[in-house]
Each structure stands twice: as structure tokens, then as C-alpha cells.
Design a protein around this motif. Structure first.
Motif, PDB file in Angstrom:
ATOM      1  N   ILE A 145      32.913  42.138  36.323  1.00  0.00           N
ATOM      2  CA  ILE A 145      33.026  42.911  35.084  1.00  0.00           C
ATOM      3  C   ILE A 145      34.430  42.837  34.491  1.00  0.00           C
ATOM      4  CG2 ILE A 145      33.075  45.276  34.181  1.00  0.00           C
ATOM      5  CD1 ILE A 145      30.712  45.839  36.144  1.00  0.00           C
ATOM      6  N   TYR A 146      35.445  43.061  35.307  1.00  0.00           N
ATOM      7  CA  TYR A 146      36.788  43.159  34.743  1.00  0.00           C
ATOM      8  C   TYR A 146      37.399  41.809  34.417  1.00  0.00           C
ATOM      9  CZ  TYR A 146      36.339  48.090  35.384  1.00  0.00           C
ATOM     10  OH  TYR A 146      35.878  49.396  35.270  1.00  0.00           O
ATOM     11  N   ARG A 147      36.867  40.739  34.997  1.00  0.00           N
ATOM     12  CA  ARG A 147      37.264  39.400  34.541  1.00  0.00           C
ATOM     13  C   ARG A 147      36.509  39.047  33.261  1.00  0.00           C
ATOM     14  NH1 ARG A 147      35.864  35.215  38.057  1.00  0.00           N
ATOM     15  NH2 ARG A 147      34.173  36.536  38.789  1.00  0.00           N
ATOM     16  N   ARG A 148      35.246  39.437  33.185  1.00  0.00           N
ATOM     17  CA  ARG A 148      34.457  39.183  31.970  1.00  0.00           C
ATOM     18  C   ARG A 148      35.019  39.957  30.788  1.00  0.00           C
ATOM     19  NH1 ARG A 148      28.143  39.901  32.776  1.00  0.00           N
ATOM     20  NH2 ARG A 148      28.314  37.807  33.670  1.00  0.00           N
ATOM     21  N   LEU A 149      35.474  41.167  31.016  1.00  0.00           N
ATOM     22  CA  LEU A 149      36.091  41.967  29.962  1.00  0.00           C
ATOM     23  C   LEU A 149      37.403  41.348  29.473  1.00  0.00           C
ATOM     24  CD1 LEU A 149      35.551  45.495  31.527  1.00  0.00           C
ATOM     25  CD2 LEU A 149      34.784  44.860  29.241  1.00  0.00           C
ATOM     26  N   GLY A 150      38.048  40.559  30.339  1.00  0.00           N
ATOM     27  CA  GLY A 150      39.340  39.996  30.014  1.00  0.00           C
ATOM     28  C   GLY A 150      40.496  40.888  30.444  1.00  0.00           C
ATOM     29  N   ILE A 151      40.207  41.900  31.249  1.00  0.00           N
ATOM     30  CA  ILE A 151      41.241  42.805  31.736  1.00  0.00           C
ATOM     31  C   ILE A 151      41.994  42.178  32.902  1.00  0.00           C
ATOM     32  CG2 ILE A 151      41.551  45.001  32.981  1.00  0.00           C
ATOM     33  CD1 ILE A 151      39.414  46.154  31.064  1.00  0.00           C
ATOM     34  N   ALA A 152      41.274  41.511  33.772  1.00  0.00           N
ATOM     35  CA  ALA A 152      41.892  40.746  34.864  1.00  0.00           C
ATOM     36  C   ALA A 152      41.791  39.264  34.527  1.00  0.00           C
ATOM     37  CB  ALA A 152      41.192  41.041  36.189  1.00  0.00           C
ATOM     38  N   THR A 162      43.469  40.345  43.510  1.00  0.00           N
ATOM     39  CA  THR A 162      44.204  40.391  42.248  1.00  0.00           C
ATOM     40  C   THR A 162      43.558  41.359  41.279  1.00  0.00           C
ATOM     41  OG1 THR A 162      44.959  38.107  42.536  1.00  0.00           O
ATOM     42  CG2 THR A 162      45.044  39.013  40.307  1.00  0.00           C
ATOM     43  N   VAL A 163      42.229  41.359  41.226  1.00  0.00           N
ATOM     44  CA  VAL A 163      41.525  42.319  40.373  1.00  0.00           C
ATOM     45  C   VAL A 163      41.869  43.739  40.811  1.00  0.00           C
ATOM     46  CG1 VAL A 163      39.261  43.220  39.694  1.00  0.00           C
ATOM     47  CG2 VAL A 163      39.645  40.741  39.794  1.00  0.00           C
ATOM     48  N   ARG A 164      41.876  43.988  42.104  1.00  0.00           N
ATOM     49  CA  ARG A 164      42.218  45.322  42.616  1.00  0.00           C
ATOM     50  C   ARG A 164      43.627  45.717  42.173  1.00  0.00           C
ATOM     51  NH1 ARG A 164      45.149  47.493  46.690  1.00  0.00           N
ATOM     52  NH2 ARG A 164      45.726  45.442  47.499  1.00  0.00           N
ATOM     53  N   GLU A 165      44.573  44.813  42.289  1.00  0.00           N
ATOM     54  CA  GLU A 165      45.951  45.113  41.910  1.00  0.00           C
ATOM     55  C   GLU A 165      46.055  45.451  40.426  1.00  0.00           C
ATOM     56  OE1 GLU A 165      48.014  41.638  43.135  1.00  0.00           O
ATOM     57  OE2 GLU A 165      47.878  42.104  45.282  1.00  0.00           O
ATOM     58  N   VAL A 166      45.326  44.712  39.598  1.00  0.00           N
ATOM     59  CA  VAL A 166      45.338  44.974  38.155  1.00  0.00           C
ATOM     60  C   VAL A 166      44.778  46.360  37.864  1.00  0.00           C
ATOM     61  CG1 VAL A 166      44.314  44.321  35.941  1.00  0.00           C
ATOM     62  CG2 VAL A 166      45.239  42.555  37.457  1.00  0.00           C
ATOM     63  N   LEU A 167      43.640  46.684  38.449  1.00  0.00           N
ATOM     64  CA  LEU A 167      42.985  47.958  38.161  1.00  0.00           C
ATOM     65  C   LEU A 167      43.800  49.139  38.675  1.00  0.00           C
ATOM     66  CD1 LEU A 167      39.257  47.011  38.868  1.00  0.00           C
ATOM     67  CD2 LEU A 167      40.462  47.089  36.680  1.00  0.00           C
ATOM     68  N   GLU A 168      44.347  49.010  39.870  1.00  0.00           N
ATOM     69  CA  GLU A 168      45.121  50.120  40.424  1.00  0.00           C
ATOM     70  C   GLU A 168      46.443  50.309  39.678  1.00  0.00           C
ATOM     71  OE1 GLU A 168      45.387  49.588  44.649  1.00  0.00           O
ATOM     72  OE2 GLU A 168      43.235  49.905  44.945  1.00  0.00           O
ATOM     73  N   PRO A 205      38.135  50.079  45.092  1.00  0.00           N
ATOM     74  CA  PRO A 205      37.505  48.971  45.824  1.00  0.00           C
ATOM     75  C   PRO A 205      36.864  47.968  44.864  1.00  0.00           C
ATOM     76  CG  PRO A 205      36.927  51.086  46.794  1.00  0.00           C
ATOM     77  CD  PRO A 205      37.581  51.383  45.487  1.00  0.00           C
ATOM     78  N   VAL A 206      36.956  46.703  45.221  1.00  0.00           N
ATOM     79  CA  VAL A 206      36.422  45.642  44.362  1.00  0.00           C
ATOM     80  C   VAL A 206      35.272  44.936  45.079  1.00  0.00           C
ATOM     81  CG1 VAL A 206      36.937  43.446  43.202  1.00  0.00           C
ATOM     82  CG2 VAL A 206      38.619  45.312  43.186  1.00  0.00           C
ATOM     83  N   ASP A 207      34.061  45.154  44.578  1.00  0.00           N
ATOM     84  CA  ASP A 207      32.890  44.437  45.077  1.00  0.00           C
ATOM     85  C   ASP A 207      32.540  43.342  44.071  1.00  0.00           C
ATOM     86  OD1 ASP A 207      31.750  45.816  42.946  1.00  0.00           O
ATOM     87  OD2 ASP A 207      29.895  46.227  44.026  1.00  0.00           O
TER      88      ASP A 207
END
Length: 276
Positions: A188-195, A203-209, A180-182
Motif C-alpha cells: 500500500i505505502y509503496r503504491r501510494l508513493g509514500i515509500a 525501509t517502509v517501516r522506517e518511513v512510516l515510523e 509492523p509491515v506485512d
């Protein structure tokens, strides 16, 4: 699991240590992606645990109460609602469907937006009764139904968005591979540069999963939230004052964070994100 003096908070949507699930096992040295390496490190810092076992309708109500507010505010509302409307011989969906709307709103007032949330909760209860006859049957559907079908069904409920649906799948259904993305996870994951810096929640959820093994998504979600509250905060991330204060320093692109000036912007507004 690494020893920790910081147990998972009981005041959180996952139910804390009593929320069900078992400890997850992993070897941090074998991470295949940067996202997995982040989650492994969070698992060592906070908690390693898979989730599931909560009653689906109760979890759905709890997640609706948590929308647009903190756990500290929504937990008392949840506790008050359960104390007033739930019981050993009571179907919670039936009790809430029959509840006086004003009384229900007053009961959950600490959660904020209580008039709106009381309406959504009551309409959801009515929908559960109409579609499944009881909260018990709805719980069986969430736990045993096809995950994509369950998610689509939950998203069809007025007032239920992707994060709420995914929380029910994770905390009640015990479905692996659900992250789940809150607001914390999104940041966090956009700041990290992962998403991507301009990625929306889906989109963040799709990247993480895609990049995190299924068995790590549950504790990855809750530990990321704790990390966002303690360290990678929206306005004053720990790295602003001390680059070594953040346990993710070597894994982070610091998108939108500028320690040299003290400026922090949403990753989507960072100059380097213009062509992401």
C-alpha cells in the motif's frame, strides 16, 4: 471516532476490540505528512485505537502461527493450541516446551506449514524458559524493557522476523511508534508513493515510523491491513474500475496501477520506479 458498522475483526492478530488499548484521539485536519493524512483517513474509516496488554509469549506464538497464512486459517490453530496447552495454573512456555512435537503439529495444522511452525514454537518456548524462566517473566521484559533491546532480542530468535517482533512490541508491549509491515502495508505505502517503490519491508517501516506520529502507528497498522483486504488489493485495487471508489484517491500516486489498461504490477516493477 466516526460511527462504523464494521468493528475491528476479532479474527486478527491484534485481538480485535478485546485486544487491549484505548481509543486514540486526533484531528485529521492537522496532519503534517501525507502518510499521517492516510492514517487519519483510515482511522475515520475503520478504527482508532492504541494497542497493548496482550500476554507477550501468547502474542509471539500467535504471530508465528500467522506467518505465511491468513488470519482465517491461523486463528483456529491458535484457539486449538490455547485450548490444549494453556490454563489458569499452566505456564504456556513450559507446556509447549514439554509438548510432543507431532501432537503440537497436529493441533496447529490449520495454520499451514505446521511442522515448521511447531518446531519454531517449541524452540521459542525452550528459549523463553532458558532465558527468562517463565512466560510471565518474558512478558515483563517485553512490556518494561528498552524497546530497541526487546526488538533485537526478539529478532535473535530463530524463525522470528521484523514483522513478528514488531507485532509483539505493539500488541503485547503497547509500544507507541511501532508500525509492523506485512505484505499489505508493504504494498500500500509503496503504491501510494509514500515509500520508495523498491523499498524493502524495513525501509517502509522506517518511513512510516518517521512520518506518522507514534500514537497513530498502532491503529494505522491494523487499519492499513483492512484497507488492503477491502480496497487496495494486490491484483484488483478498487481504483481500476472507479477512480472515486478508493478513499485515498487524492493522496495516491498509483505506482504500478494503470486504470487505462487494467494492468497492475508491483510498484518496484513500475517504469516510473526505475530511478526511485
Amino acid at each position: 471516532m466516526a460511527d462504523s458498522d464494521d468493528p475491528e475483526p476479532s479474527v486478527n492478530i491484534s485481538g480485535g476490540t478485546s485486544g487491549g488499548g484505548v481509543e486514540a484521539a486526533f484531528d485529521p485536519a492537522t496532519a503534517d505528512t501525507r502518510a499521517e493524512a492516510v492514517v487519519d483517513r483510515l482511522g475515520e474509516r475503520y478504527w482508532q485505537k492504541t494497542y497493548g496488554g496482550q500476554d507477550a509469549f501468547t502474542c509471539l506464538v500467535r504471530t508465528i502461527l500467522s506467518q505465511n497464512t491468513s488470519d482465517v486459517a491461523s486463528q483456529p490453530a491458535h484457539d486449538a493450541l490455547i485450548a490444549k496447552y494453556d490454563g489458569d495454573d499452566v505456564d504456556l512456555a513450559a507446556a509447549l516446551a514439554a509438548a510432543d512435537r507431532d501432537e503440537l503439529a497436529e493441533t496447529i495444522s490449520s495454520a499451514g506449514l505446521y511442522n515448521q511452525k511447531s518446531r519454531v514454537i517449541q524452540e521459542t518456548a525452550e528459549w523463553v524458559l532458558e532465558a527468562y524462566d517463565s512466560a510471565t517473566t518474558f512478558d515483563a521484559f517485553v512490556k518494561a524493557g528498552d524497546p530497541e533491546t526487546v526488538r533485537e532480542t526478539l529478532l535473535g530468535i530463530t524463525g522470528v522476523g521484523p514483522k513478528t517482533a514488531d507485532c509483539v512490541l505493539l500488541f503485547a508491549g503497547g509500544r507507541s511508534g511501532v508500525f509492523p509491515v506485512d505484505t499489505h502495508v508493504h504494498r500500500i505505502y509503496r503504491r501510494l508513493g509514500i515509500a520508495p517503490a523498491d523499498a524493502d519491508h524495513e525501509t517502509v517501516r522506517e518511513v512510516l515510523e518517521r512520518e506518522i506520529p507514534a500514537e497513530k502507528c498502532g491503529f494505522g497498522h491494523t487499519a492499513s491491513i483492512q484497507f488492503g483486504r477491502e480496497c487496495c488489493t494486490a491484483r484488483k485495487p478498487a481504483c481500476l474500475e472507479d477512480p472515486e471508489a478508493c478513499p485515498m484517491a487524492d493522496l495516491c500516486d498509483q505506482v504500478g496501477v494503470y486504470p487505462e489498461t487494467g494492468e497492475v504490477v508491483d510498484p518496484a516493477d513500475a517504469p516510473e520506479a526505475e530511478h526511485s
